[in-house]
Write an enzyme that holds these catalytic residues in place. Structure first.
Site, PDB file in Angstrom:
ATOM      1  N   GLU A 198     -41.054   3.296   0.234  1.00 33.08           N
ATOM      2  CA  GLU A 198     -39.912   3.014   1.110  1.00 33.08           C
ATOM      3  C   GLU A 198     -38.621   2.903   0.306  1.00 33.08           C
ATOM      4  O   GLU A 198     -37.585   3.439   0.711  1.00 33.08           O
ATOM      5  CB  GLU A 198     -40.149   1.727   1.887  1.00 33.08           C
ATOM      6  CG  GLU A 198     -39.001   1.405   2.844  1.00 33.08           C
ATOM      7  CD  GLU A 198     -39.016  -0.033   3.321  1.00 33.08           C
ATOM      8  OE1 GLU A 198     -38.901  -0.256   4.538  1.00 33.08           O
ATOM      9  OE2 GLU A 198     -39.123  -0.950   2.460  1.00 33.08           O
ATOM     10  N   TRP A 222     -42.855   1.988   9.306  1.00 33.47           N
ATOM     11  CA  TRP A 222     -41.739   2.270  10.209  1.00 33.47           C
ATOM     12  C   TRP A 222     -42.161   3.011  11.480  1.00 33.47           C
ATOM     13  O   TRP A 222     -41.318   3.368  12.297  1.00 33.47           O
ATOM     14  CB  TRP A 222     -40.689   3.111   9.479  1.00 33.47           C
ATOM     15  CG  TRP A 222     -39.783   2.334   8.590  1.00 33.47           C
ATOM     16  CD1 TRP A 222     -39.957   2.050   7.259  1.00 33.47           C
ATOM     17  CD2 TRP A 222     -38.532   1.732   8.949  1.00 33.47           C
ATOM     18  NE1 TRP A 222     -38.908   1.320   6.769  1.00 33.47           N
ATOM     19  CE2 TRP A 222     -38.015   1.112   7.787  1.00 33.47           C
ATOM     20  CE3 TRP A 222     -37.798   1.663  10.136  1.00 33.47           C
ATOM     21  CZ2 TRP A 222     -36.794   0.427   7.781  1.00 33.47           C
ATOM     22  CZ3 TRP A 222     -36.584   0.992  10.127  1.00 33.47           C
ATOM     23  CH2 TRP A 222     -36.102   0.379   8.961  1.00 33.47           C
ATOM     24  N   TYR A 236     -30.829   2.669   6.638  1.00 31.60           N
ATOM     25  CA  TYR A 236     -30.489   2.324   5.261  1.00 31.60           C
ATOM     26  C   TYR A 236     -30.098   3.494   4.355  1.00 31.60           C
ATOM     27  O   TYR A 236     -29.030   3.487   3.742  1.00 31.60           O
ATOM     28  CB  TYR A 236     -31.655   1.575   4.615  1.00 31.60           C
ATOM     29  CG  TYR A 236     -32.011   0.300   5.310  1.00 31.60           C
ATOM     30  CD1 TYR A 236     -31.306  -0.873   5.074  1.00 31.60           C
ATOM     31  CD2 TYR A 236     -33.079   0.250   6.208  1.00 31.60           C
ATOM     32  CE1 TYR A 236     -31.638  -2.055   5.714  1.00 31.60           C
ATOM     33  CE2 TYR A 236     -33.410  -0.923   6.860  1.00 31.60           C
ATOM     34  CZ  TYR A 236     -32.692  -2.080   6.615  1.00 31.60           C
ATOM     35  OH  TYR A 236     -33.016  -3.242   7.255  1.00 31.60           O
ATOM     36  N   CYS A 240     -31.731  -5.068   8.738  1.00 39.96           N
ATOM     37  CA  CYS A 240     -32.003  -6.502   8.551  1.00 39.96           C
ATOM     38  C   CYS A 240     -31.428  -6.949   7.216  1.00 39.96           C
ATOM     39  O   CYS A 240     -30.745  -7.960   7.138  1.00 39.96           O
ATOM     40  CB  CYS A 240     -33.497  -6.775   8.605  1.00 39.96           C
ATOM     41  SG  CYS A 240     -34.211  -6.516  10.244  1.00 39.96           S
ATOM     42  N   ARG A 242     -29.678 -10.538   7.283  1.00 44.97           N
ATOM     43  CA  ARG A 242     -29.264 -11.224   8.509  1.00 44.97           C
ATOM     44  C   ARG A 242     -30.444 -11.824   9.250  1.00 44.97           C
ATOM     45  O   ARG A 242     -30.321 -12.846   9.940  1.00 44.97           O
ATOM     46  CB  ARG A 242     -28.517 -10.263   9.443  1.00 44.97           C
ATOM     47  CG  ARG A 242     -29.399  -9.135   9.969  1.00 44.97           C
ATOM     48  CD  ARG A 242     -28.746  -8.318  11.075  1.00 44.97           C
ATOM     49  NE  ARG A 242     -29.641  -7.257  11.521  1.00 44.97           N
ATOM     50  CZ  ARG A 242     -30.583  -7.394  12.447  1.00 44.97           C
ATOM     51  NH1 ARG A 242     -30.769  -8.558  13.040  1.00 44.97           N
ATOM     52  NH2 ARG A 242     -31.356  -6.380  12.774  1.00 44.97           N
ATOM     53  N   ASP A 267     -38.317 -11.641   9.125  1.00 41.58           N
ATOM     54  CA  ASP A 267     -39.669 -11.991   9.570  1.00 41.58           C
ATOM     55  C   ASP A 267     -40.376 -12.536   8.333  1.00 41.58           C
ATOM     56  O   ASP A 267     -40.794 -11.783   7.458  1.00 41.58           O
ATOM     57  CB  ASP A 267     -40.337 -10.726  10.105  1.00 41.58           C
ATOM     58  CG  ASP A 267     -41.827 -10.892  10.415  1.00 41.58           C
ATOM     59  OD1 ASP A 267     -42.411 -11.928  10.053  1.00 41.58           O
ATOM     60  OD2 ASP A 267     -42.399  -9.955  10.999  1.00 41.58           O
TER      61      ASP A 267
END
Length: 288
Positions: A58, A80, A123, A170, A191, A194
């Site tokens: 990733e 994803w 991203y 995130c 921000r 999990d």
């Protein structure tokens, strides 16, 4: 990794209930920070097994500016898949395919993958093309030219494009800091985290990013500082969290890089995780 486990304990103890977008419900804490010293080892969680290859693939996907899940699924990384699948189920081409069938189509049908595998300008797009600016390339160049600058920043949060993303970022921003002319530190602002499923990936991913950037600019990776806005535990993860915090952490693993390739060309086979001792996997559902 005691820092991470301590945050889990704090969230459980405070038990601040909060509704969320997924309708699962969370308990959360706003504004937390953890500091990991990479000189003591690579901060990959040991109190449960974490799939390092997914983190590695990733991260390279981000660095290359890719936003389509085909690269990920071709490398057996499926973290994803749920978001483009949910988007696909709303299309006229959806014929009750399961998630597994959707992933097979992504793997085997290039046209299908191009149409339904893209996540929007997430991203990688923002790192490498933020309204035409290659932030990541400029970051590397500026660290070499002006190491003491306070502007070594890459942002993934682009207000002009956030509504086009299947999942808004995130981890929204990271900043580099050169210390004593030899160390490199990285702080990331997230921000929303999990804390059971996502945060262990984020900690390892940005620690690995720090290692790769430090190697590129000939500095020593030192601190990864993880700053989180909404640090939450989903209510259907609480029992798993309670299980995890009872486990004793093992000694941290290490990263070995076996290639001289630069940060833009390095492949996942060139990066090896060594001495990773861990407890067993703990399964939990993902909230989409």
């Amino acid at each position: 990794m005691k820092q991470y486990l301590n945050i889990l304990k704090e969230i459980l103890k405070e038990n601040n209930n909060k509704e969320d977008r997924t309708k699962v419900g969370t308990i959360s804490k706003f504004g937390v920070q953890q500091r990991y010293d990479l000189r003591k080892g690579f901060p990959l969680l040991t109190t449960k097994k974490v799939y390092f290859k997914a983190i590695l693939v990733e991260l390279l996907w981000f660095i290359r500016g890719n936003t389509n899940i085909k690269y990920l699924v071709d490398n057996n990384v499926n973290i994803w898949n749920e978001w483009p699948y949910q988007n696909f189920t709303k299309s006229k081409d959806y014929k009750n395919e399961t998630l597994a069938e959707f992933v097979e189509k992504i793997k085997n049908d290039v046209s299908f993958a191009k149409k339904y595998g893209d996540l929007g300008p997430v991203y990688g797009k923002q790192w490498r093309d933020f309204n035409g600016v290659d932030q990541f390339k400029k970051l590397i160049e500026n660290l070499k030219k002006d190491p003491n600058s306070r502007r070594h920043i890459v942002s993934a949060w682009n207000p002009n494009e956030v509504d086009k993303m299947l999942l808004p970022p995130c981890h929204t921003l990271f900043q580099l800091y050169v210390a004593e002319d030899k160390y490199l530190d990285l702080q990331m602002y997230q921000r929303s985290a999990d804390m059971f499923l996502g945060a262990p990936f984020n900690i390892a991913s940005y620690s690995l990013l720090l290692i790769l950037i430090a190697r590129e600019v000939n500095l020593i990776p030192r601190y990864f500082i993880h700053t989180i806005g909404d640090a939450h535990i989903y209510k259907n993860h609480i029992e798993q969290v309670k299980c995890q915090i009872q486990r004793k952490p093992y000694k941290l693993s290490n990263i070995e890089i076996t290639s001289n390739k630069n940060i833009f060309e390095i492949d996942h086979e060139d990066i090896i995780l060594k001495n990773y001792k861990h407890h067993s996997k703990i399964v939990a559902p993902i909230a989409v």
